[in-house]
Design an enzyme around this catalytic site. Structure first.
Site, mmCIF file in Angstrom:
data_model
loop_
_atom_site.group_PDB
_atom_site.id
_atom_site.type_symbol
_atom_site.label_atom_id
_atom_site.label_comp_id
_atom_site.label_asym_id
_atom_site.label_seq_id
_atom_site.Cartn_x
_atom_site.Cartn_y
_atom_site.Cartn_z
ATOM 1 N N ASP A 8 33.725 49.648 36.028
ATOM 2 C CA ASP A 8 32.888 49.628 37.222
ATOM 3 C C ASP A 8 32.329 51.041 37.350
ATOM 4 O OD1 ASP A 8 31.708 48.883 39.698
ATOM 5 O OD2 ASP A 8 33.418 49.752 40.764
ATOM 6 N N GLU A 67 29.675 46.583 34.450
ATOM 7 C CA GLU A 67 28.783 46.040 35.478
ATOM 8 C C GLU A 67 27.381 46.612 35.306
ATOM 9 O OE1 GLU A 67 30.406 45.130 39.529
ATOM 10 O OE2 GLU A 67 28.917 46.623 40.081
ATOM 11 N N ASP A 139 37.880 50.381 43.279
ATOM 12 C CA ASP A 139 37.088 50.513 42.055
ATOM 13 C C ASP A 139 37.834 49.978 40.836
ATOM 14 O OD1 ASP A 139 34.615 51.938 43.030
ATOM 15 O OD2 ASP A 139 36.147 53.335 43.730
#
Length: 176
Positions: A8, A67, A139
């Site tokens: 991420d 992502e 996260d």
């Protein structure tokens, strides 16, 4: 067994999460947050690159999922996020890892069942799916969700390959 590294990305905090996949079930390996100190952007990008390189060397994943960039609050934020992604992707490429990219909505859909899920829902589902004793940091949970989304996508590809056999061999999906 296949090990997937989920990322991420962020220019201030980059989450990472690793899962092992065996016979389509996921097992938690590790997760955390790379905290980037306040420094000029090139130095922050180097820290992301170095940290992802170290994680890849330490845990030896066979695949990486990350992502995709979404439109942030400003174009400048989106550009910095894209550069952070680039640093992580280059680290994975240097380690010889194939990289898959997923939209945030697809990650949430795969893990929670709704592309509009909030961060608490993602944390809860990651905890539940990986049978963790506590919710991971925000996260890190997002990074684990990216890895789980990649697993889900691979399973969907396997199921949709009608009449063929698919399996993971040495970290690669082979369909015969």
């Amino acid at each position: 067994m296949t090990r997937i590294l989920g990322i991420d990305p962020g220019s201030r905090k980059t989450g990472y999460g690793l899962i092992d996949v065996e016979r389509s079930s996921a097992r938690y390996v590790a997760s955390g947050v790379i905290r980037i100190p306040d420094a000029p952007l090139p130095e922050r990008l180097k820290l992301i690159f170095d940290a992802v390189s170290q994680i890849a060397q330490q845990y030896q994943p066979q695949q990486m999922a990350i992502e995709n960039v979404f439109m942030a609050k400003s174009a400048g934020s989106a550009l910095k996020l894209g550069q952070a992604r680039g640093a992580a992707i280059v680290a994975a490429a240097n380690a010889g890892l194939p990289v898959s990219e997923y939209e945030a909505r697809k990650v949430k859909q795969a893990v929670v069942g709704s592309g509009a899920a909030d961060k608490l829902q993602v944390q809860h589902m990651v905890k539940t799916l990986l049978k963790l004793p506590a919710s991971p940091q925000e996260d890190a949970a997002d990074a684990l969700a990216v890895a789980l989304c990649h697993l889900h996508t691979m399973q969907t590809l396997i199921q949709s390959s009608t009449g063929s056999r698919a399996r993971f061999r040495r970290g690669r999906l082979s369909i015969s």
